[in-house]
Design an enzyme around this catalytic site. Structure first.
Site, PDB file in Angstrom:
ATOM      1  N   ASP A 128       0.840  -1.209   0.000  1.00 40.06           N
ATOM      2  CA  ASP A 128       0.000   0.000   0.000  1.00 40.06           C
ATOM      3  C   ASP A 128       0.871   1.254   0.000  1.00 40.06           C
ATOM      4  O   ASP A 128       0.358   2.376  -0.057  1.00 40.06           O
ATOM      5  CB  ASP A 128      -1.007  -0.016   1.164  1.00 40.06           C
ATOM      6  CG  ASP A 128      -0.364  -0.017   2.542  1.00 40.06           C
ATOM      7  OD1 ASP A 128       0.865  -0.102   2.624  1.00 40.06           O
ATOM      8  OD2 ASP A 128      -1.118   0.072   3.538  1.00 40.06           O
ATOM      9  N   SER A 129       2.207   1.061   0.039  1.00 41.77           N
ATOM     10  CA  SER A 129       3.134   2.181  -0.167  1.00 41.77           C
ATOM     11  C   SER A 129       2.906   2.814  -1.529  1.00 41.77           C
ATOM     12  O   SER A 129       3.355   3.932  -1.777  1.00 41.77           O
ATOM     13  CB  SER A 129       4.580   1.694  -0.058  1.00 41.77           C
ATOM     14  OG  SER A 129       4.781   0.551  -0.870  1.00 41.77           O
ATOM     15  N   LYS A 167      -0.990  -9.416   3.056  1.00 49.16           N
ATOM     16  CA  LYS A 167      -0.315  -8.892   4.252  1.00 49.16           C
ATOM     17  C   LYS A 167      -1.307  -8.077   5.072  1.00 49.16           C
ATOM     18  O   LYS A 167      -2.056  -7.259   4.523  1.00 49.16           O
ATOM     19  CB  LYS A 167       0.891  -8.025   3.867  1.00 49.16           C
ATOM     20  CG  LYS A 167       1.599  -7.415   5.084  1.00 49.16           C
ATOM     21  CD  LYS A 167       2.958  -6.834   4.735  1.00 49.16           C
ATOM     22  CE  LYS A 167       2.895  -5.470   4.098  1.00 49.16           C
ATOM     23  NZ  LYS A 167       2.280  -4.432   4.941  1.00 49.16           N
ATOM     24  N   GLU A 187      -1.564  -5.749   8.781  1.00 50.84           N
ATOM     25  CA  GLU A 187      -0.760  -5.068   9.798  1.00 50.84           C
ATOM     26  C   GLU A 187      -1.306  -5.323  11.199  1.00 50.84           C
ATOM     27  O   GLU A 187      -2.514  -5.401  11.405  1.00 50.84           O
ATOM     28  CB  GLU A 187      -0.745  -3.552   9.534  1.00 50.84           C
ATOM     29  CG  GLU A 187       0.027  -3.167   8.286  1.00 50.84           C
ATOM     30  CD  GLU A 187       0.207  -1.664   8.133  1.00 50.84           C
ATOM     31  OE1 GLU A 187      -0.100  -0.912   9.078  1.00 50.84           O
ATOM     32  OE2 GLU A 187       0.666  -1.252   7.050  1.00 50.84           O
ATOM     33  N   GLU A 219       9.227  -3.932  10.802  1.00 53.34           N
ATOM     34  CA  GLU A 219       9.574  -2.623  10.232  1.00 53.34           C
ATOM     35  C   GLU A 219      10.103  -1.664  11.294  1.00 53.34           C
ATOM     36  O   GLU A 219       9.518  -1.526  12.378  1.00 53.34           O
ATOM     37  CB  GLU A 219       8.339  -2.018   9.527  1.00 53.34           C
ATOM     38  CG  GLU A 219       8.630  -0.654   8.913  1.00 53.34           C
ATOM     39  CD  GLU A 219       7.635  -0.197   7.870  1.00 53.34           C
ATOM     40  OE1 GLU A 219       6.705  -0.933   7.532  1.00 53.34           O
ATOM     41  OE2 GLU A 219       7.812   0.945   7.386  1.00 53.34           O
TER      42      GLU A 219
HETATM   43  O1  KIV Z   1       3.470  -1.071   1.673  1.00 56.61           O
HETATM   44  C1  KIV Z   1       4.647  -1.475   1.695  1.00 56.61           C
HETATM   45  O2  KIV Z   1       5.381  -1.313   0.732  1.00 56.61           O
HETATM   46  C2  KIV Z   1       5.087  -2.166   2.899  1.00 56.61           C
HETATM   47  C3  KIV Z   1       6.513  -2.461   3.180  1.00 56.61           C
HETATM   48  C4  KIV Z   1       6.715  -3.607   4.077  1.00 56.61           C
HETATM   49  C5  KIV Z   1       7.529  -2.283   2.229  1.00 56.61           C
HETATM   50  O3  KIV Z   1       4.269  -2.472   3.703  1.00 56.61           O
END
Ligand code: KIV
Length: 279
Positions: free
Chosen positions: A45-46, A113, A115, A183
């Site tokens: 989501d970056s 993924k 969080e 992170e």
């Molecule tokens: O969104 C992202 O790119 C991430 C990182 C772990 C690089 O969550």
């Protein structure tokens, strides 16, 4: 080459081999990452920041993420692709979360993924794993909780704080996560957590003691220049390369150098003669 899976990560860790992951957001970059044999691609989501120009990750929607996951999946058919669940798309209820997560998988992600770690997340992780969806956890600095954390702050700075992250990581492992991203934390904390876990850790700003590493591709290629975190090593300066190329192109267009004959199509002689014949 056989497609890598979540299981490949465990094998790499067990064999003492480091895991190399990178983010990608588009078709042609995904093709390059696949050619390079990268172990895993995260459609992070970056992309909210590096592709869409938002200040943080809060504003990217699931619909937007799906477009980029589909593009990466088309470009890297034989790679292990992790889709990042955006802010509040998995937090409101397990049923809604599962529905959104399944959209990621249908779009071409091989895992997702999530969080953080609390009872709700652990339930969701278990339900995903029971449904055949591999989960990558994410602990330490978690950008979707930035308003609670209070900015880009290094996590796990004390022994107690590292212990707490380890506790969460163990719970994620128990719930069935195949690996966990660590992170922004001292290298010592990440190494300690890694040594006390069975599943692999993937570090970002967490030192060399993790089982693997991940970084944002636009950062290491020097393409995104709004800010560069201390943990980024630049392997190229694409901002400069693109800037110089665009300036040269623009100048050549204005000077009539581009396009030349080489980049042009020609009529057959007899047709050209008709163009220039007196009317
Ligand atoms: O969104 C992202 O790119 C991430 C990182 C772990 C690089 O969550």
């Amino acid at each position: 080459m056989a497609k890598k899976t979540a299981g490949t990560f465990q094998k790499l860790k067990d064999n003492g081999e480091k895991i190399a992951m990178l983010t990608a957001y588009d078709y042609s970059t995904a093709q390059v990452l696949e050619s390079a044999g990268i172990d895993g691609i995260l459609v992070g989501d970056s992309l909210a920041q590096v592709v869409l120009g938002h200040e943080n990750t809060y504003n990217v929607t699931l619909e937007e993420m799906l477009i980029f996951v589909k593009a990466v999946a088309r470009g890297a058919k034989n790679s292990f692709i992790v889709g990042d669940m955006p802010f509040m798309t998995y937090n409101t209820s397990v049923e809604r979360g599962l529905g959104n997560i399944s959209q990621m998988i249908k779009a071409g992600a091989n895992a997702v993924k999530l969080e953080g770690c609390n009872d709700y997340i652990l339930t969701l992780v278990k339900r995903c794993v029971e449904s055949g969806i591999p989960i990558l956890g994410h602990l330490g600095f978690t950008p979707q909780l930035m308003n609670t954390i209070g900015g880009y702050k290094i996590q796990g700075k004390s022994f107690d704080a590292a212990e707490k992250i380890l506790e969460s990581a163990k719970k994620l492992e128990e719930a069935g996560a195949f690996a966990v991203v660590l992170e922004l934390m001292p290298a010592e904390s990440a190494e300690y957590i890694t040594k006390n876990l069975n599943i692999p850790t993937i570090g970002i700003g967490a030192g060399a003691g993790c089982s693997g590493q991940i970084v944002v591709i636009d950062d290491i290629l020097g393409k995104f220049t709004d800010f560069t975190p201390k943990f980024v090593k630049k392997y190229a300066n694409l901002h400069e390369t693109i800037l110089e190329s665009v300036k040269k192109y623009s100048a050549e267009v204005k000077e009539g150098i581009f396009p030349s004959k080489e980049q042009s199509f020609e009529m057959k002689e007899e047709e050209r003669e008709k163009l220039y014949a007196d009317k």
